[in-house]
Design a protein around this motif. Structure first.
Motif, PDB file in Angstrom:
ATOM      1  N   TYR A 238     -92.204 -42.705  63.901  1.00  0.00           N
ATOM      2  CA  TYR A 238     -92.281 -41.263  64.945  1.00  0.00           C
ATOM      3  C   TYR A 238     -93.287 -41.570  65.877  1.00  0.00           C
ATOM      4  N   ALA A 239     -93.149 -41.109  67.197  1.00  0.00           N
ATOM      5  CA  ALA A 239     -93.946 -40.997  68.214  1.00  0.00           C
ATOM      6  C   ALA A 239     -93.714 -39.921  69.083  1.00  0.00           C
ATOM      7  N   ILE A 240     -94.687 -39.658  69.954  1.00  0.00           N
ATOM      8  CA  ILE A 240     -94.589 -38.505  70.696  1.00  0.00           C
ATOM      9  C   ILE A 240     -93.729 -38.752  72.045  1.00  0.00           C
ATOM     10  N   MET A 241     -93.034 -37.879  72.333  1.00  0.00           N
ATOM     11  CA  MET A 241     -91.854 -37.945  73.402  1.00  0.00           C
ATOM     12  C   MET A 241     -92.379 -37.440  74.748  1.00  0.00           C
ATOM     13  N   MET A 242     -91.873 -38.261  75.761  1.00  0.00           N
ATOM     14  CA  MET A 242     -92.349 -37.874  77.153  1.00  0.00           C
ATOM     15  C   MET A 242     -91.241 -38.182  78.012  1.00  0.00           C
ATOM     16  N   ARG A 243     -91.413 -37.730  79.449  1.00  0.00           N
ATOM     17  CA  ARG A 243     -90.564 -38.088  80.428  1.00  0.00           C
ATOM     18  C   ARG A 243     -90.391 -39.600  80.530  1.00  0.00           C
ATOM     19  N   LYS A 244     -89.031 -39.798  81.195  1.00  0.00           N
ATOM     20  CA  LYS A 244     -89.106 -41.284  81.594  1.00  0.00           C
ATOM     21  C   LYS A 244     -89.481 -41.182  83.018  1.00  0.00           C
ATOM     22  N   GLN A 245     -89.444 -42.667  83.361  1.00  0.00           N
ATOM     23  CA  GLN A 245     -90.122 -42.949  84.596  1.00  0.00           C
ATOM     24  C   GLN A 245     -91.459 -42.337  84.820  1.00  0.00           C
ATOM     25  N   ASP A 246     -92.323 -42.441  83.944  1.00  0.00           N
ATOM     26  CA  ASP A 246     -93.731 -41.973  84.160  1.00  0.00           C
ATOM     27  C   ASP A 246     -94.692 -43.085  83.487  1.00  0.00           C
ATOM     28  N   PRO A 247     -94.703 -44.292  84.019  1.00  0.00           N
ATOM     29  CA  PRO A 247     -95.684 -45.060  83.105  1.00  0.00           C
ATOM     30  C   PRO A 247     -97.071 -44.884  83.097  1.00  0.00           C
ATOM     31  N   LEU A 248     -97.639 -44.542  84.038  1.00  0.00           N
ATOM     32  CA  LEU A 248     -99.013 -44.087  84.028  1.00  0.00           C
ATOM     33  C   LEU A 248     -99.502 -43.000  82.788  1.00  0.00           C
ATOM     34  N   PHE A 249     -98.613 -41.962  82.909  1.00  0.00           N
ATOM     35  CA  PHE A 249     -98.718 -40.902  81.907  1.00  0.00           C
ATOM     36  C   PHE A 249     -98.603 -41.595  80.345  1.00  0.00           C
ATOM     37  N   VAL A 250     -97.645 -42.203  80.359  1.00  0.00           N
ATOM     38  CA  VAL A 250     -97.305 -42.962  78.992  1.00  0.00           C
ATOM     39  C   VAL A 250     -98.638 -43.866  78.432  1.00  0.00           C
TER      40      VAL A 250
END
Length: 286
Positions: A238-250
């Motif tokens: 399980y992991a938190i899901m985020m938008r694609k193409q935003d490596p800094l936020f990830v």
């Protein structure tokens, strides 16, 4: 006393995280940009998606959104406020259907999906995942009277499972490889799949064991159900899901999670949310 302990742990957590997060301040001001950071900074809001999947994310009877993953995301929100230099950051909890979470992220309706998300390779073309925070195991949940003790006992029978979940994909794989001849009935939610089993419309429910405990404990007779110890299929992360193409936020989210996992506060969160047992309800004697 308990409130004092919580305050001390929170202070310790903030001390542990300030230095690593300071290291992220340079990338935020570099030529690279983060659409998510810019959105949060300009609106002073963080939109968190969730679903009714205790103990990870759920709205309780008082209307408060709680759970293990929600707690993690609330800490991420605190660190975002500090790192972005905001005096105030509004956190909005937005209920999002399982089938809508990718569209909700990529359409900027939510910034984080903080419910149950399995980090699956086929999903990484559409979204990004944080470092994993829990390894789930599918289990067989059934009424004790059905006398189901192994996966083989379900051969040729009917089982229920939530629609669109990684559990369903894994169960379909096992059904083919082991020639179980299972009849699989899907539902929109885990609650619906549980009710099918509880009402004897299916012989068993296939679900992550830790998600089954709250459903069992909310029933009138928790002792009527059993969760088998046998693992069904492979473990899923399980992991938190985020938008694609935003490596800094990830990277920011991953660093914050790393600090949480290394702090004493994480043991407190684990004991509070992930130590699940069946609650035996008192029965009135005649």
């Amino acid at each position: 006393m308990k409130k004092l302990l919580n305050n001390k742990l929170k202070h310790l957590f903030s001390v542990l995280t300030l230095l690593p997060l300071a290291l992220l301040s340079h990338p935020l001001s570099a030529e690279q940009t983060s659409a998510t950071f810019e959105h949060i900074k300009s609106t002073h809001t963080l939109n968190i998606g969730y679903r009714q999947l205790a103990p990870f994310s759920f709205r309780d009877k008082s209307g408060k959104v709680s759970g293990y993953t929600i707690s993690l995301c609330n800490m991420i929100a605190d660190e975002l406020r500090l790192s972005l230099g905001l005096k105030q950051l509004e956190v909005h909890y937005i209920p999002v259907l399982f089938t809508e979470r990718v569209a909700a992220l990529n359409g900027s309706r939510i910034d984080l999906d903080c419910s149950v998300n399995t980090d699956a390779p086929e999903r990484k073309n559409s979204v990004s995942f944080s470092t994993d925070y829990f390894a789930s195991t599918m289990r067989i949940i059934s009424l004790r009277q059905n006398n189901i003790h192994t996966l083989e006992d379900l051969r040729g029978r009917t089982v229920s499972v939530p629609r669109g979940s990684k559990d369903l994909l894994e169960l379909n794989r096992l059904n083919r490889e082991k020639h179980l001849s299972l009849s699989i009935i899907t539902s929109d939610t885990s609650e619906d799949a549980f009710e099918m089993m509880a009402q004897k419309r299916t012989a068993a429910l296939i679900l992550d064991g830790i998600l089954a405990y709250p459903l069992i404990n909310q029933s009138e007779d928790p002792e009527a159900f059993t969760i088998l110890h046998e693992d069904v299929g492979e473990k899923m992360k399980y992991a938190i899901m985020m938008r694609k193409q935003d490596p800094l936020f990830v990277a920011f989210v991953d660093k914050t999670l790393e600090n949480i996992f290394e702090s004493p506060l994480h043991a407190q969160l684990t004991n509070k949310w992930l130590s699940q047992t069946v609650i035996i309800k008192n029965k009135q004697k005649d």
